[in-house]
Design an enzyme around this catalytic site. Sequence first.
Site, mmCIF file in Angstrom:
data_model
loop_
_atom_site.group_PDB
_atom_site.id
_atom_site.type_symbol
_atom_site.label_atom_id
_atom_site.label_comp_id
_atom_site.label_asym_id
_atom_site.label_seq_id
_atom_site.Cartn_x
_atom_site.Cartn_y
_atom_site.Cartn_z
ATOM 1 N N SER A 1 9.649 2.069 -8.495
ATOM 2 C CA SER A 1 10.281 0.756 -8.387
ATOM 3 C C SER A 1 9.631 -0.293 -9.278
ATOM 4 O O SER A 1 10.234 -1.329 -9.547
ATOM 5 C CB SER A 1 10.250 0.276 -6.932
ATOM 6 O OG SER A 1 8.919 0.029 -6.517
ATOM 7 N N LYS B 1 5.144 -5.147 -5.349
ATOM 8 C CA LYS B 1 6.266 -5.789 -6.042
ATOM 9 C C LYS B 1 5.732 -6.983 -6.823
ATOM 10 O O LYS B 1 4.548 -7.313 -6.781
ATOM 11 C CB LYS B 1 7.339 -6.267 -5.053
ATOM 12 C CG LYS B 1 7.888 -5.197 -4.115
ATOM 13 C CD LYS B 1 8.751 -4.182 -4.824
ATOM 14 C CE LYS B 1 9.260 -3.114 -3.848
ATOM 15 N NZ LYS B 1 10.012 -2.041 -4.529
#
EC number: 3.4.21.89
Length: 548
Positions: free
Chosen positions: A50, A155
């Site tokens: 991701s 993230k």
Amino acid sequence: MSFIRQTAPVLPTPAAGTFRQVVESFVLLAVAVLLFRGFAAEGFMISTGSMAPTLLGYHRRVVCPDCGFEFARGASEEASDTEAIARDKYDIGFEEPSDIRCPNCSLTAIPFSTLPRTEGDQLLVHKHAYEFRDPRRWEVIVFRNPAEPREAYVKRVAGLPGEQIEIRGGEVFANGVLCRKPLDVQRAIKVPFARFVNRTSGADTDVQSGWQTAESRSRWSISGKNPAFDGLAGPTQIETEWLTYRHWIRAGGRHSSSVPLARWPVKLSFPEGEYSSIQFAEGRLACVGVLSDLERRTWLARCDDPEFQLAINQLFEQSHLAPLVDESGYNSVDEIGEHTVDEFFTSFTLHQVSGQGRIEIRLRDSTNMFAAVLDFGSRECRLLRNDDPIPVRQCTWKPDLPTDQIQVDFSLFDNQATLAINGAPALEPFPYEAEGEPLPVRMPLQLGAANLSFQVTNLTLARDVYYVSKAEKDAPPVQLGPDEFFVLGDNSPVSVDSRVWAEPAVPRRALIGKPLVVHLPSNSRRLQWNGQNHDVRVPDFSRARVVR
């Protein structure tokens, strides 16, 4: 009375002393690492893609057999175990479907599953980084999943407490204002898609170089490993000569191309049905994706009408020049989005620059063209917009640039032109607004020169991340509370983040810390022992890096 004579102490032999020192050093280092990790830092390993290409999960290193471009391709942890058993027990390799495509030359059917699998990046995370301050926008953070505290995520922060965050047209807006990335984040987040490679078309005209010179007797030399320019030999050069990158793909694509054709040839059957490679309507000859050389020659053989043959040849050329899209070598072809992109980053190194001429770097987005000019005669650096001769930014080199090696970075990320020389900003970044109707970008870069001599190495092109809204249309804005953050993954097409969570915000209490470095890096190597293949991990210090 007895006397005791003090004698010189018995010293250990050098070999024994050295060995003991090494052992003690390792013991002390291990204790220090344990204390540091216990109180100040903690290790985490990335398992998914991701955050690619900034941080890699389980992956395989792919080297394109045609152009030599190296890139990481995501690999599942579960599938690799099955593949390893099959390779070792049955001496076979799994050939996955041909969903691997080289970002640089668009070669497909690259063998993938037989490559060794490499574990994800290992992060050393500073656990106390946010005790006295909040994360800044675009910082990478590690936090616990509020719904499942045992899960840790990594993230990038896109929204700060109290802001209203919206994703629109691939960009992030906070309170209606476009969020622009600083240069160090641009370098970390960019997705490479092109590198200068010397290649010739050969017999297959579907395979052509993306790098071209306009002049038949150009002073650019692109026949070697790296491009070079000699504008000092012969008569004085007046006009700038250009090296242009055009995004040529050999096959596939979902783009539409069309060329004018006044009428369909009377003696030729009209193309009908979904299986026809071309379509004709309202004076336009069109196709979707690439019109291959085989299809071109088939149509040319069926009709000798000069206007039709000209249109077929034009359509062949135009269909191979594809718009840039949010494609990544890390993802499978099925995960490639259909979003056109127009924010680019070029970098290269100049060597042995001589002369008093100039170098001009042109980058295009969908509505603008910016030119960064390095003038070695006036020792000036200028930034020009479109065809306006008046610079929007200008400066004199202080101190003078060393001409033996000059690193250049030039980008148009987030509607902002940024130029860096030898790692430092050369001009103040220039923010701008889009102008006119946006057009797909097929030729994003031109490198021009006049009255100079130099060589170029590491000439590459990359794009910005296109943030997909994960909805049929742009998602509605998200209002963050006073202790909440909005986070995104760099690999936007596949990342699960604030765009899709039922509760999109990450609360401050869920923060674990700030990743500092990728440490203890390794790659897989395949060895044969007793007739069997074994994948072993070997250190790869080239992957050790600071997390930006």
